[in-house]
Design an enzyme around this catalytic site. Structure first.
Site, PDB file in Angstrom:
ATOM      1  CG  ASN A  24      67.753  62.768  29.719  1.00  0.00           C
ATOM      2  OD1 ASN A  24      68.047  61.577  29.684  1.00  0.00           O
ATOM      3  ND2 ASN A  24      66.584  63.215  29.294  1.00  0.00           N
ATOM      4  CD  GLU A  58      63.310  61.289  28.505  1.00  0.00           C
ATOM      5  OE1 GLU A  58      64.438  61.265  29.045  1.00  0.00           O
ATOM      6  OE2 GLU A  58      63.143  61.565  27.305  1.00  0.00           O
ATOM      7  CG  HIS A  88      66.790  58.445  28.789  1.00  0.00           C
ATOM      8  ND1 HIS A  88      66.470  59.388  27.846  1.00  0.00           N
ATOM      9  CD2 HIS A  88      67.424  57.453  28.101  1.00  0.00           C
ATOM     10  CE1 HIS A  88      66.869  58.993  26.665  1.00  0.00           C
ATOM     11  NE2 HIS A  88      67.458  57.814  26.787  1.00  0.00           N
ATOM     12  CG  ASP A 111      63.229  51.710  25.228  1.00  0.00           C
ATOM     13  OD1 ASP A 111      63.721  50.887  24.429  1.00  0.00           O
ATOM     14  OD2 ASP A 111      63.883  52.636  25.724  1.00  0.00           O
TER      15      ASP A 111
HETATM   16  C1  GLP Z   1      67.657  55.731  23.752  1.00  0.00           C
HETATM   17  C2  GLP Z   1      67.027  54.442  24.327  1.00  0.00           C
HETATM   18  C3  GLP Z   1      67.802  53.959  25.514  1.00  0.00           C
HETATM   19  C4  GLP Z   1      69.273  54.084  25.181  1.00  0.00           C
HETATM   20  C5  GLP Z   1      69.650  55.535  25.159  1.00  0.00           C
HETATM   21  C6  GLP Z   1      71.058  55.831  24.664  1.00  0.00           C
HETATM   22  O1  GLP Z   1      66.774  56.767  23.654  1.00  0.00           O
HETATM   23  N1  GLP Z   1      65.657  54.545  24.699  1.00  0.00           N
HETATM   24  O2  GLP Z   1      67.418  52.642  25.831  1.00  0.00           O
HETATM   25  O3  GLP Z   1      70.035  53.448  26.146  1.00  0.00           O
HETATM   26  O4  GLP Z   1      68.686  56.312  24.493  1.00  0.00           O
HETATM   27  O5  GLP Z   1      71.190  55.630  23.313  1.00  0.00           O
HETATM   28  P1  GLP Z   1      72.597  55.606  22.568  1.00  0.00           P
HETATM   29  O6  GLP Z   1      73.254  54.329  22.936  1.00  0.00           O
HETATM   30  O7  GLP Z   1      72.257  55.674  21.110  1.00  0.00           O
HETATM   31  O8  GLP Z   1      73.350  56.798  23.043  1.00  0.00           O
END
Ligand code: GLP
Length: 243
Positions: A142, A149, A144, A73
């Protein structure tokens, strides 16, 4: 290690052990198939994982010279040179330090005029590469995955999404203020992710406890995007700091 539905669960004793376990799986895959197509993720969680891969590359243990990579992404409206962009993150944490050819590195374009077209082309490129052999995932508070989402249909390919307030709040640490956090992103869809041959999901830290519990419950619902993974035949969840 125990098994719930299709998912394989591995508890790591520390963050370092989680990263090492995950990197071992990716290294094995690359040694078996030098032309592996990787699916890469960003966020705080995989930083140590990328360090492990860079160390293994520098030690001459692995080479990415024939491998390809597709990231999950990217935010919309920020330039790859922006330090909060996922382009920047990937260069900084991995691609600047390994021998993958630039033309084999793919991160969705968040700063292009025709995003719908870019999304379709991204899926076509993944398909043309023979689909992703091994996909790394983190998880949002949440539930995702990528930026899919809650409420996202599981049937979607790469698409443009509006970020929830909770996701923007969780990610504001990477920006000067909440107002600077983009409102939209482009992400591989759940269907794109489900087409990967193998998935490794990392879960680390207390803030993910609720997401962890919901995934463990085995209930499959579009309200909790990561639950789609229960329908995938080869998912390994490596977790630490949650119980
Ligand atoms: C982000 C990314 C995800 C990631 C998630 C968790 O927003 N889009 O690909 O896995 O949220 O992030 P973190 O590892 O910083 O908790």
């Amino acid at each position: 290690m125990n098994v719930l539905a299709n998912l394989k669960w591995i508890e790591a004793k520390s963050y370092e052990e989680m990263c090492k376990n995950a990197a071992d799986i990716f290294k094995e895959q690359l040694k078996k198939d030098h032309a592996t197509v990787f699916g890469m993720a960003t966020g705080g969680t995989p930083e140590g994982f990328y360090k492990e891969l860079v160390t293994a590359y520098k030690a001459g243990e692995i080479s990415f010279a024939h491998a390809k990579s597709f990231n999950l992404d990217e935010y919309i409206g920020i330039n790859p040179s922006n330090e909060a962009s996922y382009h920047y993150y990937m260069d900084h944490n991995l691609f600047n330090h390994i021998d993958m050819n630039r033309e084999n590195i793919h991160v969705p374009a968040g700063d292009t005029a025709n995003l719908e077209k870019a999304a379709k082309e991204y899926d076509a490129e993944i398909e043309a590469a023979g689909n992703i052999d091994i996909q790394l995932l983190g998880i949002g508070v949440n539930g995702h995955i990528g930026f899919n989402e809650p409420g996202t249909p599981f049937t979607l390919g790469t698409n443009v999404v509006e970020l929830t307030q909770s996701t923007r709040e969780a990610n504001k640490v990477y920006f000067d203020s909440i107002d600077d956090v983009p409102t939209h992103a482009i992400t591989m869809g759940i269907n794109t992710i489900m087409n990967s041959k193998k998935v490794v999901l990392l879960i680390s830290g207390e803030s993910k406890q609720e997401a962890f519990n919901r995934l463990r419950s085995g209930i499959i619902t579009e309200d909790f995007p990561a639950s789609a993974l229960h329908n995938h035949p080869d998912v390994t969840v490596i977790y630490t700091g949650v119980k």
